[in-house]
Design a protein around this motif. Sequence first.
Motif: not given
Length: 345
Positions: A25-36, A42-53
């Motif tokens: 399941e993919l969710k996004g909030d405050w610039g973060e995207k999270i897969i659970t 298996g089982k787990g969580t992945l997160r990505t965040i993009d910053f400037n530059w």
Amino acid sequence: MKELIINSTKSENIFTQIQTCLQGELKGDWGEKIITFNNSTGKGTLRTIDFNWGLSLIDCDLKLNEDVKIVFDTDELSPIEFIFITKGYFEYSENCTDAFNRLKQFQNTIISHKRNAKKTFLFPKGEHLKINFIRVERQEYLQKKNNDISQLNQLLVSIFNDNECHTAFQHGGSYSLRIAEEIKLLNNIDIDNAMLRSLSLEGRVYLILSLQLLEHKNFEENMNLPEAISKEDILKIHKLTTYIIENISENISITTLSEESGLSPKKLQLGFKILYSKTVNEYVRSLKLEISKNYLKNSDLSVSEIVYAIGIKSRSYFSKIFFEAYDILPTEYRKHIKNKNSSIR
């Protein structure tokens, strides 16, 4: 074995493909995207965040029921990746046909592959994995004012300026508990305000990146861990941090820690100095103070009760070292926190 072919270097596209592969399941909030995910893979969580530059973060906390191979097959300009594993291991290859190199727990790793090469990550089944990837898109980062790339050593300068990715690069450096501690703080950021959370995350990511660059500099200048400290010693010292927290109300001496870890007092002092830039006593004291701050902020315990809970016998001594560390007395700190919370409400 489950195999996934990624045909992009962009975090957003990578995450979309990973979500499909893991059926998460993919969710996004405050610039973060999270897969659970929690399924047959298996089982787990992945997160990505993009910053400037061109700076981005991908972190994961997962355990797989089958081996998973991720192959990056794209002609796009690849980012420089700063990788740190706080739990488990995985393997990396410049091409699918090449021999795999194992990336190890607590080891600082930096990689950049050739433009048309297939970068391959192999994640093992049954292994609890906690991995951080700080990714730097070199062309975007070079547009950053005061990027100070020229201050790095010649090898990294050439990698940052390799706009066509002609050169493959892999650095398997020293082991660092300092970086592990900073990543733990990164993952524990819990702020509801979107702006403050974003700034806190970005600041922590830059701090971790600077520590990884510093480790590479020290490695190239032969300023790394002496032979007296092995990876096994580092793991024992890391376990001691949990022991200290669990026994924070006790009088924790270097003799006690030596008996608990099986390391000599001399090796413990050397290890803590190298890994945390503190003596054993300084580290224990700083941890007691951090825990006392949490009590003052989040509990109704009196100062005397807090002093007892963190294993300090004298309230006056506690007030003295608290003031030395934070430039405020414990009672004033609690008043400040309560007043701030009242004004927010």
